[in-house]
Design a protein around this motif. Structure first.
Motif, mmCIF file in Angstrom:
data_model
loop_
_atom_site.group_PDB
_atom_site.id
_atom_site.type_symbol
_atom_site.label_atom_id
_atom_site.label_comp_id
_atom_site.label_asym_id
_atom_site.label_seq_id
_atom_site.Cartn_x
_atom_site.Cartn_y
_atom_site.Cartn_z
ATOM 1 N N UNK A 34 50.627 40.146 49.146
ATOM 2 C CA UNK A 34 49.513 39.752 48.133
ATOM 3 C C UNK A 34 48.572 39.620 48.507
ATOM 4 N N UNK A 35 48.843 39.595 49.839
ATOM 5 C CA UNK A 35 47.258 39.442 50.937
ATOM 6 C C UNK A 35 46.960 40.187 51.264
ATOM 7 N N UNK A 36 45.719 40.994 51.949
ATOM 8 C CA UNK A 36 45.025 41.912 52.305
ATOM 9 C C UNK A 36 44.864 41.883 53.639
ATOM 10 N N UNK A 37 45.642 42.842 54.260
ATOM 11 C CA UNK A 37 45.763 42.918 55.501
ATOM 12 C C UNK A 37 44.293 44.224 56.153
ATOM 13 N N UNK A 38 43.929 43.689 56.946
ATOM 14 C CA UNK A 38 42.618 45.100 58.213
ATOM 15 C C UNK A 38 43.359 44.696 58.955
ATOM 16 N N UNK A 39 43.514 45.829 60.196
ATOM 17 C CA UNK A 39 43.394 45.170 60.724
ATOM 18 C C UNK A 39 42.531 45.918 61.688
ATOM 19 N N UNK A 40 41.674 45.164 62.540
ATOM 20 C CA UNK A 40 39.813 45.323 63.330
ATOM 21 C C UNK A 40 39.702 44.721 63.868
ATOM 22 N N UNK A 41 38.539 45.284 64.749
ATOM 23 C CA UNK A 41 38.331 44.058 66.045
ATOM 24 C C UNK A 41 38.736 44.363 66.691
ATOM 25 N N UNK A 42 39.957 44.637 66.925
ATOM 26 C CA UNK A 42 40.955 45.023 68.541
ATOM 27 C C UNK A 42 40.317 45.413 69.348
ATOM 28 N N UNK A 43 39.927 46.705 69.691
ATOM 29 C CA UNK A 43 38.862 47.440 70.435
ATOM 30 C C UNK A 43 38.467 47.260 71.522
ATOM 31 N N UNK A 44 37.577 46.394 71.310
ATOM 32 C CA UNK A 44 36.827 46.205 72.301
ATOM 33 C C UNK A 44 36.786 44.516 72.804
ATOM 34 N N UNK A 45 36.598 44.128 73.567
ATOM 35 C CA UNK A 45 36.661 42.873 74.260
ATOM 36 C C UNK A 45 35.464 41.463 73.673
ATOM 37 N N UNK A 46 35.433 40.647 73.614
ATOM 38 C CA UNK A 46 34.880 39.289 72.988
ATOM 39 C C UNK A 46 33.432 39.790 72.981
ATOM 40 N N UNK A 47 33.281 40.226 75.108
ATOM 41 C CA UNK A 47 31.892 40.021 74.776
ATOM 42 C C UNK A 47 30.803 40.903 74.691
ATOM 43 N N UNK A 48 31.655 41.821 74.288
ATOM 44 C CA UNK A 48 31.006 43.052 73.300
ATOM 45 C C UNK A 48 30.994 42.407 72.065
ATOM 46 N N UNK A 49 31.719 41.519 71.191
ATOM 47 C CA UNK A 49 31.394 41.356 69.661
ATOM 48 C C UNK A 49 29.927 40.514 70.403
ATOM 49 N N UNK A 50 29.979 39.821 71.262
ATOM 50 C CA UNK A 50 29.148 38.830 71.561
ATOM 51 C C UNK A 50 27.191 39.622 71.520
ATOM 52 N N UNK A 51 27.539 40.877 72.169
ATOM 53 C CA UNK A 51 26.722 41.912 71.810
ATOM 54 C C UNK A 51 25.741 41.784 70.934
ATOM 55 N N UNK A 75 36.738 50.764 64.024
ATOM 56 C CA UNK A 75 37.829 51.539 63.198
ATOM 57 C C UNK A 75 38.349 50.506 62.795
ATOM 58 N N UNK A 76 38.488 50.567 61.448
ATOM 59 C CA UNK A 76 39.602 49.734 60.146
ATOM 60 C C UNK A 76 41.116 49.975 59.638
ATOM 61 N N UNK A 77 41.485 49.525 59.611
ATOM 62 C CA UNK A 77 42.933 50.423 58.820
ATOM 63 C C UNK A 77 43.750 49.324 57.887
ATOM 64 N N UNK A 78 43.452 49.688 56.693
ATOM 65 C CA UNK A 78 44.270 48.855 55.881
ATOM 66 C C UNK A 78 44.181 49.582 54.524
ATOM 67 N N UNK A 79 45.653 49.130 53.338
ATOM 68 C CA UNK A 79 46.176 49.206 52.683
ATOM 69 C C UNK A 79 44.801 48.986 51.374
ATOM 70 N N UNK A 80 44.403 47.897 51.657
ATOM 71 C CA UNK A 80 43.300 47.775 50.720
ATOM 72 C C UNK A 80 42.147 48.210 50.152
ATOM 73 N N UNK A 81 41.541 48.805 48.944
ATOM 74 C CA UNK A 81 40.665 49.169 49.480
ATOM 75 C C UNK A 81 38.998 47.942 49.348
ATOM 76 N N UNK A 82 39.784 47.335 48.453
ATOM 77 C CA UNK A 82 38.769 45.490 48.639
ATOM 78 C C UNK A 82 38.740 44.601 50.139
ATOM 79 N N UNK A 83 40.183 44.908 50.435
ATOM 80 C CA UNK A 83 39.892 44.260 51.734
ATOM 81 C C UNK A 83 39.481 45.465 52.835
ATOM 82 N N UNK A 84 39.151 46.506 52.987
ATOM 83 C CA UNK A 84 38.473 47.427 54.046
ATOM 84 C C UNK A 84 36.728 46.897 53.081
ATOM 85 N N UNK A 85 36.269 46.796 52.265
ATOM 86 C CA UNK A 85 35.096 46.526 51.843
ATOM 87 C C UNK A 85 34.463 45.593 52.321
ATOM 88 N N UNK A 86 35.159 44.238 51.964
ATOM 89 C CA UNK A 86 34.916 42.593 52.960
ATOM 90 C C UNK A 86 34.862 42.727 54.441
#
Length: 212
Positions: free
Chosen positions: A121-138, A151-162
């Motif tokens: 029942x959860x909305x699982x989305x794969x995201x933020x896994x392609x870069x080191x934390x230092x990139x996200x700190x920019x 890039x993001x991957x998931x089955x639930x449109x509402x989860x992807x919107x979030x």
């Protein structure tokens, strides 16, 4: 938006800080409640901390930012198997990569898909896994005057919107690559990149892409 942060390491710290700056409310949860409290204190005087379960149910979204081998045990501790996380967006930013051979440890089923099976029942989305934390700190993450594509991957449109909203809030550009089964492709991409970086390849030349 309220976001539970599962973990107190680098990715948890950086993304929590960026989202707090963007106006979201976060709660830090970790197995070691002392580490969770320490991170929350660094983020601000009003940032709460607590157990894994408390953070997981804190808001409509939860970031899973812990060592890959600890993800499933953490979710079980947070109550995923009993439906506690149903309806929530679970963001998986982890890379289950064995750094001796730089191969995935999950076989044919991605970690993100395992999470979805464990947390019905959860909305699982794969995201933020392609870069080191230092990139996200920019602030913002830009290269050659272009926003970082996430890039993001998931089955639930509402989860992807979030997740797309959260990507934009740190200055990135979300790119929907399809259903959750494509998370295994994102994890495999990360395994290749991590292997190259470990050999000393310059991070900005790991992929040489030319626009058509």
């Amino acid at each position: 938006m309220k976001i539970g942060i599962i973990g107190a390491g680098m990715m948890a710290s950086v993304l929590a800080a960026r989202w707090t700056t963007a106006g979201h409310e976060v709660m830090i949860g970790a197995r070691d409640v002392g580490r969770a409290k320490a991170l929350a204190t660094r983020l601000g005087p009003d940032v709460p901390s607590g157990t894994l379960r408390e953070a997981a149910v804190y808001g409509d979204a939860a970031l899973l930012a812990i060592w890959p081998t600890g993800v499933i045990p953490a979710l079980l501790e947070a109550g995923a198997a009993d439906g506690t996380l149903a309806g929530r967006t679970l963001i998986d930013c982890n890379n289950p990569v064995e750094t001796g051979s730089f191969t995935l440890t999950t076989g044919d089923i991605s970690l993100a898909e395992q999470i979805a099976r464990l947390a019905p029942g959860s909305r699982v989305v794969k995201a933020f896994n392609q870069c080191h934390a230092d990139v996200w700190a920019m602030e913002p993450p830009r290269f050659d005057d272009r926003s970082l594509v996430v890039p993001i991957a998931g089955d639930d449109p509402a989860g992807k919107d979030v997740v797309s909203e959260l990507v934009r809030d740190i200055g990135g550009e979300p790119r929907d690559i399809g259903p959750l089964h494509r998370a295994r492709h994102l994890e495999a991409m990360a395994a290749v990149v991590i292997g190259l970086l470990y050999t000393g390849a310059p991070s900005r030349t790991v992929f040489n892409l030319v626009e058509a």
